[in-house]
Design a protein around this motif. Structure first.
Motif, mmCIF file in Angstrom:
data_model
loop_
_atom_site.group_PDB
_atom_site.id
_atom_site.type_symbol
_atom_site.label_atom_id
_atom_site.label_comp_id
_atom_site.label_asym_id
_atom_site.label_seq_id
_atom_site.Cartn_x
_atom_site.Cartn_y
_atom_site.Cartn_z
ATOM 1 N N TRP A 184 42.572 48.273 46.531
ATOM 2 C CA TRP A 184 42.492 46.853 46.874
ATOM 3 C C TRP A 184 41.277 46.556 47.727
ATOM 4 C CZ3 TRP A 184 42.961 44.345 51.716
ATOM 5 C CH2 TRP A 184 43.054 42.941 51.633
ATOM 6 N N LYS A 185 40.639 45.428 47.459
ATOM 7 C CA LYS A 185 39.521 44.941 48.258
ATOM 8 C C LYS A 185 39.834 43.511 48.694
ATOM 9 C CE LYS A 185 36.806 48.561 47.419
ATOM 10 N NZ LYS A 185 37.786 49.339 46.642
ATOM 11 N N ALA A 186 39.398 43.163 49.888
ATOM 12 C CA ALA A 186 39.762 41.868 50.464
ATOM 13 C C ALA A 186 39.223 40.687 49.678
ATOM 14 C CB ALA A 186 39.273 41.793 51.908
ATOM 15 N N ASP A 187 38.172 40.895 48.913
ATOM 16 C CA ASP A 187 37.573 39.774 48.173
ATOM 17 C C ASP A 187 38.127 39.630 46.756
ATOM 18 O OD1 ASP A 187 36.446 42.034 47.091
ATOM 19 O OD2 ASP A 187 34.364 41.326 47.209
ATOM 20 N N MET A 188 39.176 40.399 46.424
ATOM 21 C CA MET A 188 39.756 40.306 45.084
ATOM 22 C C MET A 188 40.416 38.953 44.884
ATOM 23 S SD MET A 188 41.417 44.059 44.333
ATOM 24 C CE MET A 188 40.350 45.435 43.891
ATOM 25 N N LYS A 189 40.268 38.400 43.687
ATOM 26 C CA LYS A 189 40.880 37.122 43.350
ATOM 27 C C LYS A 189 41.777 37.326 42.129
ATOM 28 C CE LYS A 189 37.217 34.137 45.192
ATOM 29 N NZ LYS A 189 37.652 34.532 46.516
ATOM 30 N N GLU A 225 46.882 39.732 56.040
ATOM 31 C CA GLU A 225 46.278 39.926 54.719
ATOM 32 C C GLU A 225 47.083 39.243 53.624
ATOM 33 O OE1 GLU A 225 43.948 44.199 55.311
ATOM 34 O OE2 GLU A 225 46.119 44.183 54.949
ATOM 35 N N THR A 228 46.734 35.397 53.874
ATOM 36 C CA THR A 228 45.434 34.941 53.374
ATOM 37 C C THR A 228 45.408 34.958 51.853
ATOM 38 O OG1 THR A 228 44.295 35.685 55.373
ATOM 39 C CG2 THR A 228 42.948 35.406 53.393
ATOM 40 N N MET A 229 45.978 35.984 51.241
ATOM 41 C CA MET A 229 46.032 36.028 49.774
ATOM 42 C C MET A 229 46.823 34.848 49.221
ATOM 43 S SD MET A 229 46.333 39.960 48.430
ATOM 44 C CE MET A 229 47.404 40.615 49.686
ATOM 45 N N ASN A 232 44.916 31.616 49.435
ATOM 46 C CA ASN A 232 43.759 31.531 48.546
ATOM 47 C C ASN A 232 44.129 31.451 47.071
ATOM 48 O OD1 ASN A 232 41.925 31.577 50.650
ATOM 49 N ND2 ASN A 232 41.669 33.795 50.603
#
Length: 276
Positions: A184-189, A225, A228-229, A232
């Motif tokens: 997992w990466k924080a910028d994944m959409k 985390e 935030t997901m 978003n």
């Protein structure tokens, strides 16, 4: 101050129906999640916090939201009928579990209205076993039942950190888009077209943030985390659940408050979507 109390037969089209599904008979390790729904609502309504979400949606007596109480369940198959009743009123079902086996009958009901559903699933576990301990309806199996039955056209899983060879084979069989925790990466959409069902297992969080779960699996998300997901997300969510909070393992109600926070931010997302 409270979330509006509304019986299912008095729901209005477009309302978001919070409904408790107090069922944990398909838990493989510990029971206890059947006690969760009312405790999550109590935490949400606790005087220690307020009714505002982080985008300043006020959930206090919000006309789009309704707490329908715990559904009457004498057996597992009753769950599908209870969600059928919510959908018949034109409301969006938001289920509070209960163990994760509830997701299969919920999806069976929801796909009657949304035949091209996809799933976004947050969990430490893939829940793709063909059977566990001889039980094909175990909380370790719901997504195998959903996918093999054609009740979802696509499954995206996030936070998985307990994969084994059998479940990897199952994931390949069902063409699952699995984002393991290690990848997992924080910028994944999440780009998922069409109607989406969101299923949130509390053990996707690291046990440091949510100790009140049956299966402590280190290495998970922080509360910030996952919030935030959720915030978003840009998806057409037509139903969701929050499952696997186990009050018997909680510490001073801390996990109930985390579950309530997750529910609040999901409600903010759903309420804004319903207003569009």
């Amino acid at each position: 101050m409270s979330i509006l109390r509304t019986p299912v037969n008095q729901l209005k089209p477009g309302q978001i129906a919070l409904i408790g599904l107090p069922f944990d008979q398909n838990s493989s390790f510990l029971q206890g999640p059947a006690k969760a729904p009312e405790l999550i609502i109590q935490a949400l309504e606790s005087d220690s916090a307020n009714y505002f979400t982080e985008n300043l949606t006020d959930l206090n007596e919000h006309p789009k939201l309704a707490w329908c109480g715990n559904a009457k369940l004498s057996q597992y198959t009753d769950i599908e009928q209870r969600i059928d009743e919510v959908l018949a009123q034109g409301a969006l079902p938001f289920s509070l579990g209960g163990d994760h086996s509830i997701t299969f009958p919920v999806m069976k009901a929801l796909t009657k209205k949304h035949p091209k559903l996809s799933i976004l699933h947050f969990d430490a576990h893939a829940d793709l076993y063909d059977e566990l301990d001889g039980n094909r309806y175990s909380h370790a199996c719901p997504f195998a039942r959903i996918m093999e039955g054609g009740f979802a056209q696509h499954l995206t899983q996030v936070g998985i950190r307990t994969l084994n060879r059998h479940q990897k084979t199952q994931a390949e069989r069902f063409n699952v888009h699995m984002i393991q925790m290690k990848d997992w990466k924080a910028d994944m959409k999440f780009e998922i077209e069409g109607p989406v069902y969101l299923s949130f297992d509390m053990d996707v969080l690291d046990p440091a943030f949510a100790p009140g779960v049956s299966h402590h699996e280190p290495g998970g998300f922080s509360t910030r985390e996952v919030l935030t997901m959720i915030q978003n997300l840009n998806l057409n969510i037509v139903g969701c659940d929050v499952v696997e909070y186990n009050p018997d393992r909680d510490l001073n109600g801390a996990t109930a408050m985390v579950a309530a926070k997750v529910v609040k931010e999901l409600l903010a997302k759903l309420a804004s979507g319903q207003d569009n």
